[in-house]
Design a protein around this motif. Structure first.
Motif, PDB file in Angstrom:
ATOM      1  N   VAL A 101       0.839  -1.200   0.000  1.00 57.84           N
ATOM      2  CA  VAL A 101       0.000   0.000   0.000  1.00 57.84           C
ATOM      3  C   VAL A 101       0.872   1.247   0.000  1.00 57.84           C
ATOM      4  O   VAL A 101       0.630   2.201  -0.754  1.00 57.84           O
ATOM      5  CB  VAL A 101      -0.958  -0.002   1.204  1.00 57.84           C
ATOM      6  N   LEU A 102       1.903   1.252   0.820  1.00 52.05           N
ATOM      7  CA  LEU A 102       2.824   2.391   0.841  1.00 52.05           C
ATOM      8  C   LEU A 102       3.521   2.553  -0.505  1.00 52.05           C
ATOM      9  O   LEU A 102       3.690   3.676  -0.997  1.00 52.05           O
ATOM     10  CB  LEU A 102       3.851   2.210   1.956  1.00 52.05           C
ATOM     11  N   ASP A 103       3.921   1.444  -1.105  1.00 55.57           N
ATOM     12  CA  ASP A 103       4.534   1.507  -2.442  1.00 55.57           C
ATOM     13  C   ASP A 103       3.566   2.130  -3.444  1.00 55.57           C
ATOM     14  O   ASP A 103       3.962   2.993  -4.259  1.00 55.57           O
ATOM     15  CB  ASP A 103       4.907   0.106  -2.923  1.00 55.57           C
ATOM     16  N   ARG A 104       2.318   1.706  -3.401  1.00 59.55           N
ATOM     17  CA  ARG A 104       1.321   2.200  -4.354  1.00 59.55           C
ATOM     18  C   ARG A 104       1.074   3.698  -4.155  1.00 59.55           C
ATOM     19  O   ARG A 104       1.027   4.460  -5.135  1.00 59.55           O
ATOM     20  CB  ARG A 104       0.027   1.404  -4.170  1.00 59.55           C
ATOM     21  N   VAL A 105       0.935   4.108  -2.919  1.00 61.52           N
ATOM     22  CA  VAL A 105       0.679   5.519  -2.617  1.00 61.52           C
ATOM     23  C   VAL A 105       1.847   6.392  -3.063  1.00 61.52           C
ATOM     24  O   VAL A 105       1.670   7.421  -3.733  1.00 61.52           O
ATOM     25  CB  VAL A 105       0.411   5.705  -1.109  1.00 61.52           C
ATOM     26  N   LEU A 106       3.049   6.002  -2.708  1.00 54.14           N
ATOM     27  CA  LEU A 106       4.202   6.854  -3.000  1.00 54.14           C
ATOM     28  C   LEU A 106       4.568   6.824  -4.479  1.00 54.14           C
ATOM     29  O   LEU A 106       5.085   7.813  -5.016  1.00 54.14           O
ATOM     30  CB  LEU A 106       5.378   6.443  -2.129  1.00 54.14           C
ATOM     31  N   SER A 107       4.275   5.723  -5.155  1.00 56.35           N
ATOM     32  CA  SER A 107       4.488   5.680  -6.610  1.00 56.35           C
ATOM     33  C   SER A 107       3.540   6.646  -7.312  1.00 56.35           C
ATOM     34  O   SER A 107       3.933   7.363  -8.243  1.00 56.35           O
ATOM     35  CB  SER A 107       4.286   4.261  -7.135  1.00 56.35           C
ATOM     36  N   ALA A 108       2.282   6.681  -6.864  1.00 53.29           N
ATOM     37  CA  ALA A 108       1.308   7.600  -7.466  1.00 53.29           C
ATOM     38  C   ALA A 108       1.621   9.049  -7.111  1.00 53.29           C
ATOM     39  O   ALA A 108       1.488   9.955  -7.945  1.00 53.29           O
ATOM     40  CB  ALA A 108      -0.105   7.237  -7.019  1.00 53.29           C
ATOM     41  N   ALA A 109       2.068   9.286  -5.869  1.00 48.75           N
ATOM     42  CA  ALA A 109       2.368  10.654  -5.428  1.00 48.75           C
ATOM     43  C   ALA A 109       3.531  11.262  -6.198  1.00 48.75           C
ATOM     44  O   ALA A 109       3.663  12.493  -6.260  1.00 48.75           O
ATOM     45  CB  ALA A 109       2.668  10.670  -3.931  1.00 48.75           C
ATOM     46  N   ALA A 110       4.357  10.427  -6.788  1.00 41.95           N
ATOM     47  CA  ALA A 110       5.482  10.937  -7.580  1.00 41.95           C
ATOM     48  C   ALA A 110       5.022  11.795  -8.752  1.00 41.95           C
ATOM     49  O   ALA A 110       5.802  12.570  -9.310  1.00 41.95           O
ATOM     50  CB  ALA A 110       6.330   9.768  -8.086  1.00 41.95           C
ATOM     51  N   TRP A 111       3.740  11.665  -9.137  1.00 38.51           N
ATOM     52  CA  TRP A 111       3.195  12.472 -10.224  1.00 38.51           C
ATOM     53  C   TRP A 111       2.751  13.861  -9.745  1.00 38.51           C
ATOM     54  O   TRP A 111       2.178  14.625 -10.520  1.00 38.51           O
ATOM     55  CB  TRP A 111       2.031  11.739 -10.885  1.00 38.51           C
ATOM     56  N   SER A 112       3.016  14.202  -8.498  1.00 36.38           N
ATOM     57  CA  SER A 112       2.683  15.545  -8.001  1.00 36.38           C
ATOM     58  C   SER A 112       3.422  16.607  -8.812  1.00 36.38           C
ATOM     59  O   SER A 112       4.537  16.372  -9.298  1.00 36.38           O
ATOM     60  CB  SER A 112       3.078  15.672  -6.528  1.00 36.38           C
ATOM     61  N   PRO A 113       2.824  17.797  -8.937  1.00 32.14           N
ATOM     62  CA  PRO A 113       3.476  18.842  -9.727  1.00 32.14           C
ATOM     63  C   PRO A 113       4.671  19.454  -9.003  1.00 32.14           C
ATOM     64  O   PRO A 113       4.717  19.503  -7.777  1.00 32.14           O
ATOM     65  CB  PRO A 113       2.357  19.889  -9.888  1.00 32.14           C
ATOM     66  N   SER A 114       5.638  19.887  -9.791  1.00 38.12           N
ATOM     67  CA  SER A 114       6.768  20.658  -9.266  1.00 38.12           C
ATOM     68  C   SER A 114       7.323  21.508 -10.401  1.00 38.12           C
ATOM     69  O   SER A 114       7.269  21.111 -11.568  1.00 38.12           O
ATOM     70  CB  SER A 114       7.852  19.743  -8.694  1.00 38.12           C
ATOM     71  N   GLY A 115       7.848  22.655 -10.064  1.00 37.62           N
ATOM     72  CA  GLY A 115       8.367  23.565 -11.072  1.00 37.62           C
ATOM     73  C   GLY A 115       9.462  22.925 -11.907  1.00 37.62           C
ATOM     74  O   GLY A 115      10.452  22.408 -11.362  1.00 37.62           O
ATOM     75  N   SER A 116       9.269  22.917 -13.225  1.00 39.55           N
ATOM     76  CA  SER A 116      10.205  22.296 -14.173  1.00 39.55           C
ATOM     77  C   SER A 116      10.465  20.831 -13.841  1.00 39.55           C
ATOM     78  O   SER A 116      11.504  20.273 -14.207  1.00 39.55           O
ATOM     79  CB  SER A 116      11.531  23.065 -14.215  1.00 39.55           C
ATOM     80  N   ASN A 117       9.520  20.210 -13.112  1.00 40.45           N
ATOM     81  CA  ASN A 117       9.593  18.785 -12.775  1.00 40.45           C
ATOM     82  C   ASN A 117      10.869  18.414 -12.028  1.00 40.45           C
ATOM     83  O   ASN A 117      11.410  17.308 -12.197  1.00 40.45           O
ATOM     84  CB  ASN A 117       9.467  17.925 -14.038  1.00 40.45           C
ATOM     85  N   ILE A 118      11.351  19.297 -11.135  1.00 41.89           N
ATOM     86  CA  ILE A 118      12.595  18.968 -10.427  1.00 41.89           C
ATOM     87  C   ILE A 118      12.368  18.032  -9.243  1.00 41.89           C
ATOM     88  O   ILE A 118      13.330  17.470  -8.717  1.00 41.89           O
ATOM     89  CB  ILE A 118      13.357  20.225  -9.981  1.00 41.89           C
ATOM     90  N   GLN A 119      11.110  17.884  -8.797  1.00 37.78           N
ATOM     91  CA  GLN A 119      10.777  16.910  -7.755  1.00 37.78           C
ATOM     92  C   GLN A 119      11.724  17.034  -6.550  1.00 37.78           C
ATOM     93  O   GLN A 119      12.545  16.146  -6.294  1.00 37.78           O
ATOM     94  CB  GLN A 119      10.830  15.490  -8.330  1.00 37.78           C
ATOM     95  N   PRO A 120      11.607  18.119  -5.773  1.00 31.98           N
ATOM     96  CA  PRO A 120      12.598  18.412  -4.732  1.00 31.98           C
ATOM     97  C   PRO A 120      12.408  17.663  -3.418  1.00 31.98           C
ATOM     98  O   PRO A 120      13.081  17.967  -2.437  1.00 31.98           O
ATOM     99  CB  PRO A 120      12.406  19.918  -4.522  1.00 31.98           C
ATOM    100  N   TRP A 121      11.507  16.684  -3.368  1.00 30.52           N
ATOM    101  CA  TRP A 121      11.282  15.962  -2.117  1.00 30.52           C
ATOM    102  C   TRP A 121      12.203  14.746  -2.015  1.00 30.52           C
ATOM    103  O   TRP A 121      12.541  14.092  -2.997  1.00 30.52           O
ATOM    104  CB  TRP A 121       9.820  15.514  -2.029  1.00 30.52           C
ATOM    105  N   HIS A 122      12.616  14.462  -0.798  1.00 29.44           N
ATOM    106  CA  HIS A 122      13.417  13.274  -0.486  1.00 29.44           C
ATOM    107  C   HIS A 122      12.769  12.633   0.736  1.00 29.44           C
ATOM    108  O   HIS A 122      12.724  13.248   1.811  1.00 29.44           O
ATOM    109  CB  HIS A 122      14.869  13.649  -0.176  1.00 29.44           C
ATOM    110  N   VAL A 123      12.284  11.419   0.589  1.00 29.29           N
ATOM    111  CA  VAL A 123      11.445  10.807   1.612  1.00 29.29           C
ATOM    112  C   VAL A 123      12.077   9.523   2.151  1.00 29.29           C
ATOM    113  O   VAL A 123      12.569   8.696   1.372  1.00 29.29           O
ATOM    114  CB  VAL A 123      10.040  10.505   1.046  1.00 29.29           C
TER     115      VAL A 123
END
Length: 222
Positions: A25-47
């Motif tokens: 379930v955690l894998d599924r949630v975090l895989s989907a959350a990776a599609w969250s928006p970010s400026g120029s798609n830099i994805q600045p989160w580290h979890v």
């Protein structure tokens, strides 16, 4: 569960059962959350996601510090302005009244408030937690990206029947978390998030929201 229901039912839950959260379930949630928006798609989160022994170790170390009366870690960012002006000051005060009032704790009972707040560092009993870091070189726009990512995670957790509690409180013990997860030096802990199934026996009032006309202005066309 549709999106509106997920938004309406999401709240900061402060009482979790010890029921295990499945890894898939955690894998599924975090895989989907990776599609969250970010400026120029830099994805600045580290979890970092902790369960089992590693999470128990973080909780133990934090609990030991609390019991010893150790001071909080030096802050790496300001959670609130030094002077919180109106209407934000009143909203924060109202939150405190609702939160501690639901627990039967009087405004002047600072010791009881501190005991209630200390449950943050046990993740309110949750069996899973994530710790979200951001690169120290990032600016306000990237912090906004991280916020959108975390909101996406919380809504997806609701879709899975789970609850969460985002916690900037963990930034006060960022050194304790780092002892377990060993993040690179360039990363700064923004917050933790407790994850699990709600313990419905725990009293937990949902705080109010400002009326729409206080936060939204419609500029209509002709």
């Amino acid at each position: 569960m549709d999106v509106y229901e997920a938004v309406a039912s999401r709240r900061a839950v402060r009482g979790f059962s010890d029921r295990r959260v499945p890894r898939e379930v955690l894998d599924r949630v975090l895989s989907a959350a990776a599609w969250s928006p970010s400026g120029s798609n830099i994805q600045p989160w580290h979890v970092y996601v902790l369960t089992g022994g590693p999470l128990a170790e973080v909780k133990k170390r934090a609990g030991d510090r609390l019991a010893a009366g150790d001071p909080w870690d030096e802050p790496e960012y300001e959670q609130y302005p030094l002077v919180l002006k109106s209407p934000y000051r009143e909203r924060r005060s109202a939150f405190g009244e609702q939160r501690y009032g639901a627990l039967g704790i009087a405004r002047e009972d600072l010791e009881a408030r501190q005991r209630a707040a200390s449950a943050n560092w046990d993740c309110f009993g949750a069996p899973a937690a994530l710790f979200c870091y951001i690169d120290r070189d990032m600016g306000p726009a990237q912090w906004a990206d991280v916020g959108m990512y975390l909101q996406t995670v919380m809504l997806l957790l609701r879709a899975e029947g789970l609850h969460s509690c985002p916690q900037m409180a963990w930034a006060k013990f960022h050194r304790t978390v780092a002892e377990v997860v060993s993040p690179p030096d360039e990363l700064m802990l923004f917050c933790g998030m407790s994850i699990g199934f709600e313990d419905v026996a725990v009293s937990d009032a949902r705080t109010d929201r400002a009326p729409l006309d206080e936060t939204v202005t419609f500029v209509d066309g002709l």
